[in-house]
Scaffold this motif. Sequence first.
Motif, short mmCIF file in Angstrom:
data_model
loop_
_atom_site.label_atom_id
_atom_site.label_comp_id
_atom_site.label_asym_id
_atom_site.label_seq_id
_atom_site.Cartn_x
_atom_site.Cartn_y
_atom_site.Cartn_z
N THR A 53 0.81 -1.22 0.00
CA THR A 53 0.00 0.00 0.00
C THR A 53 0.85 1.27 0.00
N LEU A 54 1.97 1.23 0.70
CA LEU A 54 2.85 2.40 0.71
C LEU A 54 3.45 2.67 -0.66
N MET A 55 3.86 1.63 -1.35
CA MET A 55 4.42 1.81 -2.70
C MET A 55 3.34 2.30 -3.66
N TYR A 56 2.14 1.78 -3.53
CA TYR A 56 1.04 2.24 -4.38
C TYR A 56 0.77 3.71 -4.12
N GLU A 57 0.70 4.08 -2.85
CA GLU A 57 0.44 5.47 -2.49
C GLU A 57 1.55 6.39 -2.99
N ALA A 58 2.79 5.91 -2.92
CA ALA A 58 3.92 6.74 -3.30
C ALA A 58 3.94 7.05 -4.80
N PHE A 59 3.45 6.11 -5.62
CA PHE A 59 3.61 6.25 -7.06
C PHE A 59 2.31 6.52 -7.83
N CYS A 60 1.15 6.35 -7.19
CA CYS A 60 -0.10 6.49 -7.94
C CYS A 60 -0.48 7.96 -8.13
N THR A 61 -1.26 8.23 -9.16
CA THR A 61 -1.79 9.58 -9.38
C THR A 61 -3.26 9.67 -8.99
N ASN A 62 -3.98 8.55 -9.05
CA ASN A 62 -5.38 8.50 -8.64
C ASN A 62 -5.57 7.34 -7.67
N PHE A 63 -5.60 7.67 -6.38
CA PHE A 63 -5.67 6.63 -5.36
C PHE A 63 -7.02 5.91 -5.39
N SER A 64 -6.98 4.58 -5.27
CA SER A 64 -8.19 3.77 -5.18
C SER A 64 -8.10 2.87 -3.95
N SER A 65 -9.18 2.81 -3.18
CA SER A 65 -9.20 1.97 -1.99
C SER A 65 -9.17 0.48 -2.34
N GLU A 66 -9.30 0.15 -3.62
CA GLU A 66 -9.20 -1.24 -4.07
C GLU A 66 -7.83 -1.82 -3.73
N ILE A 67 -6.85 -0.94 -3.51
CA ILE A 67 -5.51 -1.42 -3.16
C ILE A 67 -5.54 -2.24 -1.87
N TYR A 68 -6.50 -1.92 -0.99
CA TYR A 68 -6.60 -2.67 0.26
C TYR A 68 -6.91 -4.15 0.00
N ASN A 69 -7.76 -4.41 -0.99
CA ASN A 69 -8.10 -5.79 -1.31
C ASN A 69 -6.90 -6.54 -1.87
N VAL A 70 -6.14 -5.87 -2.74
CA VAL A 70 -4.96 -6.51 -3.32
C VAL A 70 -3.92 -6.75 -2.24
N ALA A 71 -3.68 -5.75 -1.40
CA ALA A 71 -2.70 -5.91 -0.33
C ALA A 71 -3.12 -7.00 0.66
N SER A 72 -4.43 -7.08 0.92
CA SER A 72 -4.94 -8.14 1.79
C SER A 72 -4.70 -9.51 1.15
N SER A 73 -4.88 -9.58 -0.16
CA SER A 73 -4.65 -10.84 -0.89
C SER A 73 -3.19 -11.23 -0.84
N ILE A 74 -2.30 -10.25 -0.90
CA ILE A 74 -0.86 -10.53 -0.80
C ILE A 74 -0.55 -11.11 0.58
N GLU A 75 -1.15 -10.55 1.61
CA GLU A 75 -0.94 -11.11 2.96
C GLU A 75 -1.44 -12.55 3.04
N LEU A 76 -2.53 -12.86 2.35
CA LEU A 76 -3.03 -14.24 2.34
C LEU A 76 -2.07 -15.16 1.59
N LEU A 77 -1.49 -14.67 0.51
CA LEU A 77 -0.48 -15.46 -0.20
C LEU A 77 0.70 -15.77 0.72
N ILE A 78 1.15 -14.76 1.45
CA ILE A 78 2.27 -14.95 2.37
C ILE A 78 1.87 -15.93 3.47
N LEU A 79 0.63 -15.84 3.95
CA LEU A 79 0.15 -16.77 4.97
C LEU A 79 0.24 -18.20 4.47
N SER A 80 -0.19 -18.43 3.23
CA SER A 80 -0.13 -19.79 2.68
C SER A 80 1.30 -20.30 2.61
N LEU A 81 2.24 -19.43 2.26
CA LEU A 81 3.65 -19.82 2.18
C LEU A 81 4.24 -20.04 3.57
#
Length: 304
Positions: A53-81
């Motif tokens: 989320t920090l990298m998205y915020e740092a580089f995006c021009t139009n912020f979307s709260s959808e990033i929370y879903n993607v970041a949450s999914s990344i945490e789930l991927l890490i959980l599985s690993l």
Amino acid sequence: MIINLSDIEIRDSIISLVQKDLIISSEFKEIILNCLLEKDKESYTYPFFKNCTLMYEAFCTNFSSEIYNVASSIELLILSLDILDDIQDNDTLHIWSVDPNQSLNWVMGIFLAASRNIRISQLPNSQQALDIIEFQIYKCLEGQSLDLQNKRTSPEEYIKMIQKKSGALVALSLTAGQILATGSVNNDLQQLGEFIGIIQQINNDIEGFFSNSNRNDLLNKRYTLPVIYLLEKKDTISVELLSYFQTTSTTIKDINYFKKVVQNKNIIRYCNAIKYIYRNRSIELLDRLNLPKNTYKFLYDSLN
């Protein structure tokens, strides 16, 4: 600011994503949530969510709260690993350690659900992000495969291995955020993630060497950086340590002996010296990336 999200709010974001999933059964949702709560017992701080989320915020021009879903999914991927890693290491008492065969199904289910949520994201460049996520996970699994061989190696080869195993996952979370914001990846950011992963793994190695738990690396005879350093010295202690690693017996007396006699062997100083090499390289990369102050500070603080 995203960085002000509390760990509880991040956890709740992940829970909400799981609960809203229209494909996962209620029974499997309960399994995922139980795994999340198990992870939460370790005072987990959701670093991969924050990185993305920090990298998205740092580089995006139009912020979307959808990033929370993607970041949450990344945490789930890490959980599985993480679950997979614990099953393979067989040194934890987590709920997924009770029935490893069943837990492998959990790993696959969590992994597939998280991947699908990234793929169907409404964020631009989500498919590109998923491509690099999958590539980084492949590198991580390659490093994990080498780690599971548990062979004595050189310090240089060991660093290469943890750069894949641990570094790839940190790089995954950072580069995914940038790709979602811009459609491209800065090579400096990729390398920064790998270096942060190396630093964090060395911290784990120091803790694992001196730990009093069943995860102690001497107890489990793992060739981590402190062990490799001692074996490189080719003195009386290295001979005794190698002999211990080559036997099938393990006693608390052996472990306590080695922990005591190596106190003056500069293990921590050596490991910190390696850490500082990668810390200094990381600071150089951070300075080149021209990040917002809050993002710079967050990543800088992870270099300790």
